[in-house]
Design a protein around this motif. Structure first.
Motif, PDB file in Angstrom:
ATOM      1  N   ASP A   1      48.877   9.558  31.610  1.00 48.67           N
ATOM      2  CA  ASP A   1      48.329  11.057  32.008  1.00 48.67           C
ATOM      3  C   ASP A   1      48.932  12.052  30.482  1.00 48.67           C
ATOM      4  O   ASP A   1      48.520  13.385  30.339  1.00 48.67           O
TER       5      ASP A   1
ATOM      6  N   ASP B   1      47.993  12.411  27.617  1.00 44.41           N
ATOM      7  CA  ASP B   1      46.768  12.792  27.016  1.00 44.41           C
ATOM      8  C   ASP B   1      45.701  12.174  27.314  1.00 44.41           C
ATOM      9  O   ASP B   1      44.613  11.983  26.656  1.00 44.41           O
ATOM     10  N   ALA B   2      45.906  12.778  28.687  1.00 43.65           N
ATOM     11  CA  ALA B   2      44.685  11.566  29.772  1.00 43.65           C
ATOM     12  C   ALA B   2      43.406  12.692  29.622  1.00 43.65           C
ATOM     13  O   ALA B   2      43.538  13.829  29.716  1.00 43.65           O
ATOM     14  N   PRO B   3      42.265  12.094  29.475  1.00 40.50           N
ATOM     15  CA  PRO B   3      41.311  13.341  29.364  1.00 40.50           C
ATOM     16  C   PRO B   3      41.019  14.402  31.025  1.00 40.50           C
ATOM     17  O   PRO B   3      40.225  15.141  31.386  1.00 40.50           O
ATOM     18  N   TRP B   4      41.820  12.801  31.866  1.00 45.81           N
ATOM     19  CA  TRP B   4      41.474  13.950  33.161  1.00 45.81           C
ATOM     20  C   TRP B   4      42.351  14.970  33.510  1.00 45.81           C
ATOM     21  O   TRP B   4      42.078  15.515  35.502  1.00 45.81           O
ATOM     22  N   GLY B   5      43.391  15.307  33.654  1.00 45.65           N
ATOM     23  CA  GLY B   5      44.085  16.354  33.499  1.00 45.65           C
ATOM     24  C   GLY B   5      45.241  15.658  34.812  1.00 45.65           C
ATOM     25  O   GLY B   5      45.290  14.290  35.035  1.00 45.65           O
TER      26      GLY B   5
ATOM     27  N   SER C   1      41.218   8.180  38.014  1.00 53.21           N
ATOM     28  CA  SER C   1      40.895   7.761  36.845  1.00 53.21           C
ATOM     29  C   SER C   1      39.227   8.627  37.853  1.00 53.21           C
ATOM     30  O   SER C   1      38.168   8.905  37.215  1.00 53.21           O
TER      31      SER C   1
ATOM     32  N   THR D   1      39.439  14.422  38.393  1.00 48.78           N
ATOM     33  CA  THR D   1      38.973  15.290  36.719  1.00 48.78           C
ATOM     34  C   THR D   1      39.111  16.348  37.055  1.00 48.78           C
ATOM     35  O   THR D   1      39.023  17.253  37.826  1.00 48.78           O
TER      36      THR D   1
ATOM     37  N   ARG E   1      39.544  20.875  36.087  1.00 50.55           N
ATOM     38  CA  ARG E   1      39.284  21.173  35.026  1.00 50.55           C
ATOM     39  C   ARG E   1      40.392  22.390  35.272  1.00 50.55           C
ATOM     40  O   ARG E   1      39.502  23.647  36.500  1.00 50.55           O
TER      41      ARG E   1
END
Length: 202
Positions: A47, A49-53, A194, A197, A199
Motif C-alpha cells: 500500500d 504507493d497503491a492507488p487505493w490509499g 482492492s 479506495t 478519497r
C-alpha cells in the motif's frame, strides 16, 4: 635483500587484498541472507504507493469507494477493548441504507461492510442463529469503550456490548448495544483490499 623485501611486501599486499575481498563477499552474502529472512511488511509493501490509499486513515468527511460506489463518511466510532482496537465508520449511503465499514488490524488488515437489519427479531446468546437463509455460529462477545466523532447520534464517549457470529461461508452477523439501548443487528461481508479506495478530505 631488497628483492626479497619487495617480494615479501608484494605477497603481504596480495594476502591483504584477498582477505579484504573475502570479507566483502561474506558481508554481501550475509546481508542478502538477512534480507531474505526478514519478514516483509506486507501492508507497507502493498500500500505504500497503491492507488487505493490507506483505510486506517479514514475519518469523517472523507469519501470511500466500495466496489466503485462512493460513500461519504458521516461519523466514526473508535472502539477499544483491552489491547484490541478497531474503527467503525458510518457511511452516507446514496440509497438511504444504513451501512458501516469496520477497519481492524489483528494482525492483518480486515475490512467488513455491514448492512443494518432494523426489522430483525433475533437476539444474541445462542451458540447458533439461523437468519436470512444462513446458519451463524457464535464467534466472540464482549464490551468495549468507544469515542465518537462526526455525526453518529451517540454520546461522544460510552460503552458498547457486542456479540459476533460467523457462517461457514464467511458471512458475518453482529449484535451491538450502545449504552442502554437495545440490540442492533447487522449482516457483514468481508471486503478484498482492492475493493476499497480512500478519497481523503481535501
Amino acid at each position: 635483500m631488497d628483492g626479497s623485501v619487495a617480494l615479501l611486501v608484494t605477497a603481504v599486499g596480495c594476502l591483504i587484498g584477498v582477505a579484504g575481498l573475502a570479507i566483502a563477499v561474506f558481508v554481501l552474502r550475509r546481508g542478502r541472507k538477512q534480507a531474505r529472512l526478514a519478514p516483509p511488511d506486507l501492508f507497507r509493501d502493498a500500500d505504500a504507493d497503491a492507488p487505493w490509499g490507506d483505510p486506517r486513515t479514514l475519518k469523517p468527511g472523507d469519501v470511500v469507494e466500495i466496489r466503485q460506489v462512493p460513500y461519504a463518511i458521516r461519523g466514526s466510532m473508535h472502539l477499544v477493548e483491552g489491547a484490541w482496537s478497531w474503527v467503525e465508520h458510518l457511511l452516507d449511503d446514496p440509497d438511504g441504507a444504513r451501512r458501516r465499514l469496520s477497519v481492524e488490524q489483528d494482525p492483518d488488515l480486515e475490512l467488513v461492510l455491514w448492512d443494518a437489519e432494523p426489522g430483525a427479531t433475533v437476539t444474541p446468546g445462542a451458540p447458533t442463529i439461523d437468519f436470512a437463509g444462513r446458519r451463524y455460529s457464535w464467534e466472540e462477545s464482549g464490551q468495549a469503550r468507544y469515542s465518537a466523532t462526526g455525526t453518529t447520534g451517540l454520546d461522544p464517549t460510552g460503552t458498547v456490548r457486542y456479540h459476533d457470529y460467523r457462517a461457514q461461508d464467511g458471512a458475518r452477523l453482529a449484535f451491538e448495544a450502545y449504552g442502554e439501548s437495545g440490540w442492533e443487528v447487522a449482516r457483514g461481508e468481508r471486503l478484498h483490499r482492492s475493493e476499497v479506495t480512500v478519497r481523503p478530505q481535501g
